[in-house]
Design an enzyme around this catalytic site. Structure first.
Site, PDB file in Angstrom:
ATOM      1  CG  HIS A  99      -1.686  -1.045   1.620  1.00 31.96           C
ATOM      2  ND1 HIS A  99      -1.223  -2.159   2.247  1.00 31.96           N
ATOM      3  CD2 HIS A  99      -3.014  -1.235   1.444  1.00 31.96           C
ATOM      4  CE1 HIS A  99      -2.223  -3.004   2.440  1.00 31.96           C
ATOM      5  NE2 HIS A  99      -3.318  -2.482   1.964  1.00 31.96           N
ATOM      6  CG  ASP A 102       1.957  -0.927   3.261  1.00 29.50           C
ATOM      7  OD1 ASP A 102       1.277  -0.483   4.188  1.00 29.50           O
ATOM      8  OD2 ASP A 102       1.555  -1.784   2.450  1.00 29.50           O
TER       9      ASP A 102
HETATM   10  C1  XLS Z   1      -7.434  -6.589   4.588  1.00 31.99           C
HETATM   11  C2  XLS Z   1      -6.987  -6.802   3.221  1.00 31.99           C
HETATM   12  C3  XLS Z   1      -5.856  -5.907   2.768  1.00 31.99           C
HETATM   13  C4  XLS Z   1      -5.717  -5.972   1.274  1.00 31.99           C
HETATM   14  C5  XLS Z   1      -4.972  -4.855   0.671  1.00 31.99           C
HETATM   15  O1  XLS Z   1      -8.157  -7.384   5.148  1.00 31.99           O
HETATM   16  O2  XLS Z   1      -6.673  -8.140   3.065  1.00 31.99           O
HETATM   17  O3  XLS Z   1      -4.665  -6.231   3.414  1.00 31.99           O
HETATM   18  O4  XLS Z   1      -5.126  -7.173   0.876  1.00 31.99           O
HETATM   19  O5  XLS Z   1      -5.489  -3.624   0.995  1.00 31.99           O
END
Ligand code: XLS
Ligand code: NI
Ligand code: NI
Length: 452
Positions: A99, A102
């Site tokens: 993201h 991140d």
């Molecule tokens: C949360 C999601 C997130 C997505 C990406 O539950 O899995 O981590 O994979 O935003």
């Protein structure tokens, strides 16, 4: 160097007792004319691996990562990226996912955030070039910051909608710069808490229009990665719009977006929706939208998104069975949206978690491939539906009947015979294939006798 204790993780085979070795994942081993690494296309999730500190709703972080200790945002982000690439290379994974927040924290203003992101994108680009590690997908985090309290693309606040759009615009530019193979939308806050304050139609229209703008902008800048929607039924909202595969497909069809999107399916999200993972994969494959997966596993006794590393072999077999049957991954892969437990706080646990997950999926791949190659289940399925291959069944299958014709047939046919579904036998068949793959590993050497 951040991980001094761990060297390059290699395949040593099933009888290895080295915790830092693959027992089943042999990247170069060919399975059906394709190397394991090409079938599986593993990716490390930046957030769980390098950002998270083990915080949970009841307790503080337990994981103190040396790369997160610097305070200046870009210095910290760079140290984290260095740790990440050391990790990717030691693990030997071909991909990673992130993201925006991140890779570097947000600045005080959106302008500053973008400045940070641009700097980090160039930094990552260089690291990707030297290491050969590629970007499976990136995404914009539109759920953590308090501004997303009412959602992002489905927010009641137009300023938030615009802010989110700006983040996606930047995300697509970065995706293009880094050659991302996909771009993901996970609508963590795209849902509602109560219908009493919600205009559902307006929110869904806005969400669709938002996706359309992303498709248009990608086209404009020449980003040709695959768009993916990641369904999840709830958490953090009570009801998320991209509830599950079937709901997401209906949404894409309704708004004419189906040609531009596939799904990124997550095992733990499937079980939160009351489905098995293989169910979600099958539904997506049927509609030709099986894009990529977030591999993890939930805890059915807890009932939230625990994001554990996948270690359940049986479930990995069934998942890989669906994926292979659908023709395997194209732009997608296996992203470990998984975190080491809060009590597994050592840096080395990050390796151990991934090794466990990769070995699990390697076994899943091997077993699933053989099941398909031998048509072990398919033969029984064909047999089960064989009444549609002749007589009235064939007429039904070919669309040559109507209710009158069927009624006339039924009136002459009071003696109906059903056959057993043989579920137990099929499960035993899967077990047999699984055990055979495990058994083929070299026999364990005799250990010292137990003292009885
Ligand atoms: C949360 C999601 C997130 C997505 C990406 O539950 O899995 O981590 O994979 O935003
Ligand atoms: Ni996910
Ligand atoms: Ni999740």
């Amino acid at each position: 160097m951040f991980f001094n204790e761990v060297g390059k993780v290699k395949y040593e085979g099933a009888d290895s007792e080295n915790p830092y070795a693959y027992k089943y994942y042999n990247p170069e081993e060919y399975i059906g004319g394709k190397a394991m690494k090409e079938h599986l296309r593993f990716a490390v999730a930046y957030w769980h691996t390098f950002d998270a500190d083990g915080k949970d709703p009841f307790g503080d972080g337990t994981m103190s990562r040396s790369w997160n200790r610097l305070t200046q945002p870009l210095d910290k982000a760079k140290a984290r990226a260095e740790a990440a690439f050391e990790f990717f290379e030691k693990l030997g994974v071909p991909y990673f996912c992130f993201h925006d927040v991140d890779i570097v924290q947000e600045g005080d203003t959106l302008r500053e955030t973008f400045l940070y992101l641009d700097k980090m994108a160039s930094f990552l680009k260089e690291m990707m070039e030297t290491s050969g590690v590629k970007l499976l997908w990136n995404t914009a985090n539109m759920f953590t910051h308090p501004r997303y309290v009412h959602g992002a693309a489905t927010s009641c606040n137009a300023d938030v909608y615009a802010h989110a759009a700006a983040k996606v615009k930047k995300g697509l530019e970065i995706a293009k710069e880094l050659g991302a193979e996909n771009y993901v939308f996970w609508g963590g806050r795209e849902g509602y808490e109560t219908l009493l304050n919600t205009n559902m139609k307006l929110e869904l229209d806005h969400l669709a229009a938002f996706y359309r703008k992303a498709v248009d902008y990608a086209e404009e800048i020449g980003f040709d990665g695959q768009f993916l929607i990641e369904p999840k039924p709830k958490e953090p909202t009570k009801h998320q719009y991209d509830f599950d595969a079937a709901t997401s497909i209906a949404f894409l069809e309704t708004y004419g977006l189906k040609d531009h999107f596939k799904l990124n399916l997550e095992a733990n999200h499937a079980t939160l929706a009351g489905h098995t993972f293989e169910h979600e994969l099958r539904v997506a494959a049927l509609h030709d939208v099986l894009g990529s997966i977030d591999a993890n596993q939930g805890d059915l006794l807890l009932g939230w998104d625990t994001d554990e590393f996948p270690t359940d072999l049986y479930s990995a077999v069934l998942a890989m069975y669906e994926i292979l049957k659908a023709g395997g991954f194209k732009t997608g892969g296996i992203n470990f949206d998984a975190k080491a437990r809060r009590a597994s706080f050592a840096d080395e646990d990050l390796f151990l978690g991934h090794i466990a997950g990769m070995d699990t999926y390697a076994v899943g791949l091997k077993v699933a491939y053989r099941l398909l190659e031998d048509k072990a289940l398919e033969r029984m399925i064909d047999e089960r539906y064989k009444s549609y291959t002749k007589g009235i069944g064939l007429e039904i299958a070919e669309g040559r009947t109507d209710l009158k014709k069927l009624a006339a047939y039924a009136l002459e046919n009071d003696h109906i015979e059903n056959r057993s579904g043989r579920q137990e036998n099929l499960k035993a068949t899967v077990n047999r294939y699984l055990l055979n793959v495990l058994r083929e590993s070299p026999a364990r050497k005799e250990k010292q006798q137990w003292n009885m």
